[in-house]
Design a protein around this motif. Structure first.
Motif, PDB file in Angstrom:
ATOM      1  N   PRO A 117       0.790  -1.245   0.000  1.00  0.00           N
ATOM      2  CA  PRO A 117       0.000   0.000   0.000  1.00  0.00           C
ATOM      3  C   PRO A 117       0.819   1.289   0.000  1.00  0.00           C
ATOM      4  N   ILE A 118       1.842   1.397   0.864  1.00  0.00           N
ATOM      5  CA  ILE A 118       2.511   2.695   1.044  1.00  0.00           C
ATOM      6  C   ILE A 118       4.026   2.537   1.110  1.00  0.00           C
ATOM      7  N   ALA A 119       4.730   3.331   0.302  1.00  0.00           N
ATOM      8  CA  ALA A 119       6.171   3.529   0.476  1.00  0.00           C
ATOM      9  C   ALA A 119       6.372   4.828   1.244  1.00  0.00           C
ATOM     10  N   TRP A 120       7.355   4.842   2.135  1.00  0.00           N
ATOM     11  CA  TRP A 120       7.639   6.026   2.939  1.00  0.00           C
ATOM     12  C   TRP A 120       8.951   6.634   2.480  1.00  0.00           C
ATOM     13  N   VAL A 121       8.941   7.936   2.225  1.00  0.00           N
ATOM     14  CA  VAL A 121      10.129   8.617   1.685  1.00  0.00           C
ATOM     15  C   VAL A 121      10.470   9.787   2.597  1.00  0.00           C
ATOM     16  N   MET A 122      11.749   9.942   2.901  1.00  0.00           N
ATOM     17  CA  MET A 122      12.220  11.074   3.700  1.00  0.00           C
ATOM     18  C   MET A 122      13.563  11.539   3.151  1.00  0.00           C
ATOM     19  N   CYS A 155       1.146   3.785  -3.628  1.00  0.00           N
ATOM     20  CA  CYS A 155       1.427   5.214  -3.480  1.00  0.00           C
ATOM     21  C   CYS A 155       2.589   5.391  -2.518  1.00  0.00           C
ATOM     22  N   ALA A 156       2.986   6.642  -2.317  1.00  0.00           N
ATOM     23  CA  ALA A 156       4.028   6.962  -1.347  1.00  0.00           C
ATOM     24  C   ALA A 156       3.576   8.140  -0.504  1.00  0.00           C
ATOM     25  N   ILE A 157       4.062   8.177   0.729  1.00  0.00           N
ATOM     26  CA  ILE A 157       3.952   9.357   1.578  1.00  0.00           C
ATOM     27  C   ILE A 157       5.366   9.854   1.805  1.00  0.00           C
ATOM     28  N   ALA A 158       5.634  11.065   1.338  1.00  0.00           N
ATOM     29  CA  ALA A 158       6.976  11.644   1.432  1.00  0.00           C
ATOM     30  C   ALA A 158       6.950  12.798   2.430  1.00  0.00           C
ATOM     31  N   VAL A 159       7.792  12.720   3.448  1.00  0.00           N
ATOM     32  CA  VAL A 159       7.855  13.767   4.476  1.00  0.00           C
ATOM     33  C   VAL A 159       9.195  14.473   4.341  1.00  0.00           C
ATOM     34  N   MET A 188       6.754  13.856 -12.745  1.00  0.00           N
ATOM     35  CA  MET A 188       7.500  13.278 -13.864  1.00  0.00           C
ATOM     36  C   MET A 188       7.256  11.774 -13.958  1.00  0.00           C
ATOM     37  N   SER A 189       7.175  11.134 -12.795  1.00  0.00           N
ATOM     38  CA  SER A 189       6.996   9.683 -12.752  1.00  0.00           C
ATOM     39  C   SER A 189       5.542   9.252 -12.904  1.00  0.00           C
ATOM     40  N   GLU A 190       4.620  10.209 -12.709  1.00  0.00           N
ATOM     41  CA  GLU A 190       3.183   9.917 -12.721  1.00  0.00           C
ATOM     42  C   GLU A 190       2.833   8.876 -11.656  1.00  0.00           C
ATOM     43  N   PHE A 191       3.391   9.112 -10.460  1.00  0.00           N
ATOM     44  CA  PHE A 191       3.161   8.238  -9.317  1.00  0.00           C
ATOM     45  C   PHE A 191       2.464   9.044  -8.232  1.00  0.00           C
ATOM     46  N   LYS A 192       1.502   8.424  -7.552  1.00  0.00           N
ATOM     47  CA  LYS A 192       0.756   9.114  -6.512  1.00  0.00           C
ATOM     48  C   LYS A 192       1.620   9.269  -5.266  1.00  0.00           C
ATOM     49  N   VAL A 193       1.962  10.506  -4.946  1.00  0.00           N
ATOM     50  CA  VAL A 193       2.780  10.793  -3.768  1.00  0.00           C
ATOM     51  C   VAL A 193       2.084  11.868  -2.941  1.00  0.00           C
ATOM     52  N   TYR A 194       1.865  11.571  -1.675  1.00  0.00           N
ATOM     53  CA  TYR A 194       1.370  12.569  -0.733  1.00  0.00           C
ATOM     54  C   TYR A 194       2.600  13.229  -0.108  1.00  0.00           C
ATOM     55  N   ALA A 195       2.912  14.456  -0.520  1.00  0.00           N
ATOM     56  CA  ALA A 195       4.098  15.148  -0.037  1.00  0.00           C
ATOM     57  C   ALA A 195       3.730  16.009   1.171  1.00  0.00           C
ATOM     58  N   ILE A 196       4.378  15.757   2.283  1.00  0.00           N
ATOM     59  CA  ILE A 196       4.081  16.448   3.539  1.00  0.00           C
ATOM     60  C   ILE A 196       5.212  17.417   3.872  1.00  0.00           C
ATOM     61  N   ASP A 197       4.882  18.686   4.029  1.00  0.00           N
ATOM     62  CA  ASP A 197       5.839  19.659   4.537  1.00  0.00           C
ATOM     63  C   ASP A 197       5.836  19.536   6.056  1.00  0.00           C
ATOM     64  N   SER A 198       6.930  19.001   6.611  1.00  0.00           N
ATOM     65  CA  SER A 198       7.001  18.767   8.053  1.00  0.00           C
ATOM     66  C   SER A 198       7.025  20.069   8.849  1.00  0.00           C
ATOM     67  N   LEU A 199       7.334  21.199   8.170  1.00  0.00           N
ATOM     68  CA  LEU A 199       7.532  22.485   8.839  1.00  0.00           C
ATOM     69  C   LEU A 199       8.620  22.378   9.897  1.00  0.00           C
ATOM     70  N   VAL A 203      10.808   2.088   3.970  1.00  0.00           N
ATOM     71  CA  VAL A 203      11.280   3.467   4.157  1.00  0.00           C
ATOM     72  C   VAL A 203      12.458   3.722   3.217  1.00  0.00           C
ATOM     73  N   TYR A 204      12.353   4.789   2.443  1.00  0.00           N
ATOM     74  CA  TYR A 204      13.376   5.133   1.452  1.00  0.00           C
ATOM     75  C   TYR A 204      13.929   6.523   1.774  1.00  0.00           C
ATOM     76  N   ILE A 205      15.243   6.611   1.844  1.00  0.00           N
ATOM     77  CA  ILE A 205      15.910   7.828   2.297  1.00  0.00           C
ATOM     78  C   ILE A 205      16.658   8.464   1.126  1.00  0.00           C
ATOM     79  N   VAL A 206      16.304   9.701   0.830  1.00  0.00           N
ATOM     80  CA  VAL A 206      16.929  10.425  -0.283  1.00  0.00           C
ATOM     81  C   VAL A 206      17.887  11.465   0.297  1.00  0.00           C
ATOM     82  N   PRO A 207      19.183  11.338   0.045  1.00  0.00           N
ATOM     83  CA  PRO A 207      20.152  12.242   0.676  1.00  0.00           C
ATOM     84  C   PRO A 207      20.278  13.585  -0.031  1.00  0.00           C
ATOM     85  N   LEU A 208      20.561  14.616   0.770  1.00  0.00           N
ATOM     86  CA  LEU A 208      20.955  15.903   0.221  1.00  0.00           C
ATOM     87  C   LEU A 208      22.423  15.828  -0.191  1.00  0.00           C
TER      88      LEU A 208
END
Length: 285
Positions: free
Chosen positions: A4-9, A85-89, A108-119, A25-30
């Motif tokens: 159901p859900i991939a988690w991205v941070m 889908c994914a939830i990206a925080v 670009m990927s045409e993938f459903k992502v709920y992008a959350i601004d953590s503030l 959980v998938y971690i994208v580095p700066l």
């Protein structure tokens, strides 16, 4: 059947060992730049020890950059084969363009992502991932989880004691006059991520001891008046000081659960060695 859900941070968050080991959980580095040299903020390409050594020795102040939209698109192309889908925080949009890159990559990927601004940053971001995973375990659907996490951002409390005025000055976040006066008077600036995700100075304290007591007083108030029991101390290469703070806090708040963690390299570039960030969540009344 897809999961159901991939988690991205991203790595402005506190990347726990549990996140590293979690299959969803998938971690994208700066990226961290020293002049023409570029490093990935993964704790391997550039360790914290090496980062602080380079900061002290380098004539050029390091910079950070968010992952490109294409990097997110590559990830989301892979994830859409396995997940619904994914939830990206991500880090506060007021401080980083990472959430914009993530959203563009999803388009670009045409993938459903709920992008959350953590503030937020650091554990303020990671705590939302933890909360979301618990909601998922309870059977809550992705869209409802995303809506809950967006509301949860209002609960974040934080007080940040800046450890290195020189680094703030070199990074262009403090004027020469402020730096000179602050160094001369040994002022300890305390800053805060506001409710809309901006980093603002909230106080100046004339000694380190008084600054530590300032952090303790605010935590104790929410412990006594609002029943907060979970706190996080994030530190910039000063684990012994973080441990000492934890012991003092436990004397004041014996039922508290206190986590200690390193600031990520992409935050340490700006906050400076010696920084202490004290964070927790309190339900908005």
């Amino acid at each position: 059947m897809k999961k159901p859900i991939a988690w991205v941070m991203d790595t402005t968050g506190f990347v726990t060992e549990e996140f590293k080991a979690h299959p969803d959980v998938y971690i994208v580095p700066l990226n961290i730049h020293f002049g023409t040299e570029e490093f990935i903020d993964d704790g391997v390409d550039l360790t914290n020890d090496e980062l602080y050594r380079r900061i002290k020795e380098s004539t050029e102040f390091p910079k950070t950059s968010q992952p490109a939209a294409g990097k997110f698109a590559e990830l989301y192309d892979r994830l859409k084969e396995e997940y619904e889908c994914a939830i990206a925080v991500h880090a506060s949009a007021k401080l980083s363009g990472t959430i914009a890159s993530s959203t563009a990559g999803a388009e670009m990927s045409e993938f459903k992502v709920y992008a959350i601004d953590s503030l937020a940053l650091s554990y303020g971001l990671s705590g939302l991932i933890e909360r979301g995973l618990k909601l998922q375990e309870q059977g809550v659907e992705a869209e409802e989880i995303a809506q809950h996490l967006e509301k949860e951002t209002a609960n974040f409390r934080n007080y940040i004691l800046i450890g290195n005025l020189t680094q703030l000055y070199k990074g262009g976040r403090m004027s020469g006059a402020q730096y000179y006066i602050g160094s001369l008077l040994q002022i300890k600036p305390i800053v805060q991520l506001t409710s809309d995700g901006e980093l603002q100075p909230i106080d100046k304290v004339r000694s380190h001891k008084k600054a530590i007591q300032y952090l303790i007083n605010h935590a104790k108030k929410d412990y006594d008046e609002h029943g907060v029991r979970r706190f996080q101390i994030m530190h910039g290469h000063v684990v012994k000081e973080a441990e000492n703070l934890k012991q003092v806090l436990l004397q004041e708040m014996p039922e508290a659960e206190i986590l200690i963690g390193d600031l990520s390299s992409s935050l340490a570039v700006h906050a400076g060695e010696g920084t202490l960030a004290f964070q927790w969540r309190r339900e908005v009344s």
